[in-house]
Design a protein around this motif. Structure first.
Motif, mmCIF file in Angstrom:
data_model
loop_
_atom_site.group_PDB
_atom_site.id
_atom_site.type_symbol
_atom_site.label_atom_id
_atom_site.label_comp_id
_atom_site.label_asym_id
_atom_site.label_seq_id
_atom_site.Cartn_x
_atom_site.Cartn_y
_atom_site.Cartn_z
ATOM 1 N N ASN A 168 0.701 -1.266 0.042
ATOM 2 C CA ASN A 168 0.096 0.031 0.069
ATOM 3 C C ASN A 168 0.799 1.431 0.012
ATOM 4 N N ASP A 173 -3.724 3.489 -0.516
ATOM 5 C CA ASP A 173 -5.280 3.463 -0.125
ATOM 6 C C ASP A 173 -5.617 3.752 1.326
ATOM 7 N N PHE A 176 -7.301 0.835 3.436
ATOM 8 C CA PHE A 176 -6.467 -0.306 3.586
ATOM 9 C C PHE A 176 -5.876 -0.009 4.729
ATOM 10 N N CYS A 177 -5.231 1.312 5.276
ATOM 11 C CA CYS A 177 -4.576 1.334 6.287
ATOM 12 C C CYS A 177 -5.235 1.363 7.434
ATOM 13 N N GLY A 193 -0.389 -5.443 5.265
ATOM 14 C CA GLY A 193 -1.067 -6.420 3.990
ATOM 15 C C GLY A 193 -1.016 -7.935 4.124
#
Length: 246
Positions: A168, A173, A176-177, A193
């Motif tokens: 990422n 994104d 996503f974090c 991830g």
């Protein structure tokens, strides 16, 4: 030609790693990852981040190294545009993570590393964005403490390395974090991830005897302490299953 106010900003930087990048760009027009390595700095992204955190725009591009291989390099971005639209220029980047913010975080959470759960002297704790600055930028409300966390020096290094090696880091994104351990360890779905889970255990006072026993068992069977704990949990799980079956 660099403007007077941009030069003033550049000259105000005293941090050694950021200073190296700036001086190299002023000298030859760019600073490559090879330049940083030759200067004793192995982690180029962190060096570039040091500069950006000071509110100085950098552009990443490609150059050829001495063997003709493409490598990353950095040069100054548009200073005037940065002043107009970049939050770095408006907030001073992570320089906003100052003593006042640190005190507010300590008042709310205590002198405790948010990742490791251990207590540290306040002078060692470092305020950090939950979501990396390079991905999420600065929160629109710098007074929102939920956007920040206190980290010990080792936890901060651990988080920086993990984030910069996460897929990422390039995708950027924010959502996503938000589901990552390094941003929200209290409820997360992945670790940088990877489909992993971890528990940070701290043994204190009477629990130290338990820790010593785990180390003793680990040494006796040539295992790591983590393996011993996992096997104990697996054993407890099997006993629980047997009791339920009965």
């Amino acid at each position: 030609m660099l403007s007077d106010d941009f030069l003033e900003k550049l000259n105000s930087v005293t941090k050694k790693r950021a200073r190296f990048v700036i001086d190299k760009i002023l000298e030859q027009g760019f600073c490559s990852t090879q330049d940083l390595k030759d200067g004793g700095y192995e982690h180029a992204p962190r060096a570039a981040r040091d500069v950006r955190e000071m509110g100085i725009p950098l552009i990443t591009f490609k150059v050829k190294d001495r063997n003709g291989k493409s490598i990353a390099a950095y040069k100054f971005g548009d200073w005037e545009e940065a002043k107009r639209s970049n939050k770095l220029a408006r907030t001073g980047g992570r320089t906003q993570l100052n003593g006042q913010l640190k005190k507010a975080l300590i008042d709310r959470y205590g002198c405790r590393c948010y990742l490791y759960g251990e207590e540290y002297p306040s002078r060692l704790l470092q305020p950090d964005h939950r979501i990396p600055y390079e991905i999420g930028g600065d929160p629109y409300d710098m007074n929102n403490l939920d956007c920040f966390m206190l980290l010990s020096p080792s936890a901060n290094r651990d988080k920086s390395w993990a984030c910069e090696h996460c897929e990422n880091w390039k995708i950027r994104d924010v959502e996503f974090c938000k589901s990552c351990y390094y941003a929200f360890p209290e409820h997360y779905e992945h670790i940088a991830g990877k489909q992993e889970k971890k528990i940070e255990l701290v043994f204190e006072n009477d629990d130290i005897d338990i820790y010593n026993k785990i180390v003793e068992i680990a040494d006796e069977h040539s295992l790591s302490s983590k393996d011993v704990i996992k096997r104990l949990l697996q054993y407890a799980k099997s006993i629980d299953k047997e009791n339920k079956d009965d």
